[in-house]
Enzyme design. Structure first.
Site, PDB file in Angstrom:
ATOM      1  N   THR A  37       0.831  -1.219   0.000  1.00 47.60           N
ATOM      2  CA  THR A  37       0.000   0.000   0.000  1.00 47.60           C
ATOM      3  C   THR A  37       0.855   1.255   0.000  1.00 47.60           C
ATOM      4  O   THR A  37       0.457   2.280  -0.542  1.00 47.60           O
ATOM      5  CB  THR A  37      -0.935  -0.025   1.232  1.00 47.60           C
ATOM      6  OG1 THR A  37      -1.866  -1.087   1.036  1.00 47.60           O
ATOM      7  CG2 THR A  37      -1.684   1.266   1.424  1.00 47.60           C
TER       8      THR A  37
ATOM      9  N   SER B  89       1.273  -7.563  -0.847  1.00 46.57           N
ATOM     10  CA  SER B  89       1.996  -8.562  -0.046  1.00 46.57           C
ATOM     11  C   SER B  89       1.161  -9.783   0.311  1.00 46.57           C
ATOM     12  O   SER B  89       1.696 -10.776   0.793  1.00 46.57           O
ATOM     13  CB  SER B  89       2.608  -7.929   1.203  1.00 46.57           C
ATOM     14  OG  SER B  89       1.659  -7.775   2.223  1.00 46.57           O
TER      15      SER B  89
ATOM     16  N   THR C 221       1.586  -4.248   4.342  1.00 47.08           N
ATOM     17  CA  THR C 221       1.411  -4.563   5.767  1.00 47.08           C
ATOM     18  C   THR C 221       0.924  -5.998   5.993  1.00 47.08           C
ATOM     19  O   THR C 221       1.119  -6.554   7.070  1.00 47.08           O
ATOM     20  CB  THR C 221       0.384  -3.618   6.421  1.00 47.08           C
ATOM     21  OG1 THR C 221      -0.865  -3.742   5.735  1.00 47.08           O
ATOM     22  CG2 THR C 221       0.840  -2.170   6.383  1.00 47.08           C
ATOM     23  N   ASP C 222       0.262  -6.573   4.979  1.00 43.04           N
ATOM     24  CA  ASP C 222      -0.470  -7.824   5.235  1.00 43.04           C
ATOM     25  C   ASP C 222       0.425  -9.013   5.585  1.00 43.04           C
ATOM     26  O   ASP C 222       0.021  -9.877   6.371  1.00 43.04           O
ATOM     27  CB  ASP C 222      -1.383  -8.157   4.045  1.00 43.04           C
ATOM     28  CG  ASP C 222      -2.603  -7.245   4.013  1.00 43.04           C
ATOM     29  OD1 ASP C 222      -2.913  -6.627   5.059  1.00 43.04           O
ATOM     30  OD2 ASP C 222      -3.242  -7.137   2.951  1.00 43.04           O
TER      31      ASP C 222
HETATM   32  C1  SIN Z   1      -0.279  -5.248   1.064  1.00 40.65           C
HETATM   33  O1  SIN Z   1      -0.067  -5.886   2.093  1.00 40.65           O
HETATM   34  O2  SIN Z   1       0.506  -5.248   0.089  1.00 40.65           O
HETATM   35  C2  SIN Z   1      -1.527  -4.458   0.907  1.00 40.65           C
HETATM   36  C3  SIN Z   1      -2.034  -3.919   2.195  1.00 40.65           C
HETATM   37  C4  SIN Z   1      -1.101  -2.954   2.854  1.00 40.65           C
HETATM   38  O3  SIN Z   1       0.041  -2.741   2.509  1.00 40.65           O
HETATM   39  O4  SIN Z   1      -1.591  -2.350   3.845  1.00 40.65           O
END
Ligand code: SIN
Length: 312
Positions: free
Chosen positions: A13, A59, A92-93
């Site tokens: 993100t 991710s 973050t995932d």
């Molecule tokens: C991801 O994990 O690539 C998408 C969600 C995020 O980064 O918050």
């Protein structure tokens, strides 16, 4: 700035774009290159920062190919004498999985700081630029070492960090252990220990990863009300190499699922018991029939088992 920093981009993100400015949900992750992310932060202009785009993905789709590339590029950069530290931009995932994977494999004596954002780069108030600035400051900090995560001004160790909220900017927690520290306006307040733990079989696993050999298959099954053994039986049929059970409470497993896991263990498949509980760890008890994960969450227990099986 003392020493060079390299920023490795992997997407997420933090590199996401929405069609409508200010849309925090309807965006596509992994659209901007890592160089674009840095170029948008005037305060970083002219600093000795190199960049490399190692992957470009949401991710949730992270897997062996990107992890292999990341491990090899980290090992390459960490060996450069003039390198102070590495920053990795990541979704973050699965950030906690990548952080733990790199710590277990490399246990770097220099800092590797994984950072992210909860809002895309096109948000009215994106959190990515500040997280990136903070991550670079952590990577430059005297005494910093090991793989850590930086998000919303909080520094988390790779072993403890866990995403605990799907929307909040401060989406990560270190659970019972508490955060490693905080970064406030460029100043670090360290309360814990920098990560130093390396998996005992890390060297052999790294050689296997570098050779491009196929990775073992390790799956996670969950114990829940009404759980049965069918999934585990199907996985045994498919030749699974290892199983992690996300058990209830202090490692208890539904009796039908447990019977299937014991059958898997009897087949020579490694089985490890973690807990679904967000905090705490499975405490060993006399008479346990399945080994526990030594405090690792299910996704990290899976990585530990992967590396162990890789080294065989
Ligand atoms: C991801 O994990 O690539 C998408 C969600 C995020 O980064 O918050």
């Amino acid at each position: 700035m003392a020493g060079k920093i390299v920023v490795l981009g992997t997407g997420g993100t933090i590199a996401g774009k929405a069609a409508a400015p200010g849309d925090n949900l309807g965006y596509t992750a992994a659209q901007l290159g890592v160089q674009d992310l840095l170029a948008a932060i005037p305060a970083l202009a002219g600093l000795p920062i190199a960049t490399e785009q190692v992957a470009q993905l949401d991710s949730k789709d992270m897997g062996p190919t990107a992890w292999r590339d990341l491990a090899l590029r980290c090992a390459h950069w960490l060996a450069q004498p003039d390198l102070r530290g590495i920053v990795i931009t990541h979704g973050t995932d699965t950030l906690e999985e990548t952080a733990f994977f790199l710590q277990a494999l490399l246990a770097p004596a220099k800092p590797v700081v994984v950072t992210c954002a909860m809002r895309p780069a096109t948000a009215l108030a994106p959190d990515g630029p500040q997280n990136l600035v903070d991550a670079i400051a952590v990577a430059q900090a005297p005494g910093a070492r090991g793989v850590v995560a930086v998000c919303a001004g909080v520094i988390h160790g790779a072993r403890e960090v866990r995403k605990v909220h799907p929307y909040r900017l401060d989406a990560f927690s270190s659970g019972d252990a508490g955060p490693l520290g905080h970064i406030e306006d460029g100043l670090l307040r360290i309360e814990g220990n920098w990560p130093a733990e390396r998996a005992s079989h890390a060297q052999a696993a790294m050689e296997k990863i570098a050779s491009g050999a196929p990775w073992p298959r390790v799956e996670i099954v969950t114990s829940h009300a009404g759980a049965g053994g069918a999934l585990v039986e199907a996985l045994i049929q498919q030749g699974v190499d290892g199983l992690v059970v996300a058990a209830t409470g202090n490692g208890s497993v539904h009796r039908e699922l447990e019977a299937a896991l014991l059958a898997a263990q009897a087949h020579g498949i490694r089985v490890v018991r973690s807990t679904r509980c967000e905090q705490g760890r499975v405490l060993p008890h006399r008479g346990d029939v399945l080994p526990h994960s030594d405090g690792l969450s299910p996704v990290k227990a899976r990585i530990a088992l992967l590396l162990e099986l890789m080294a065989l």
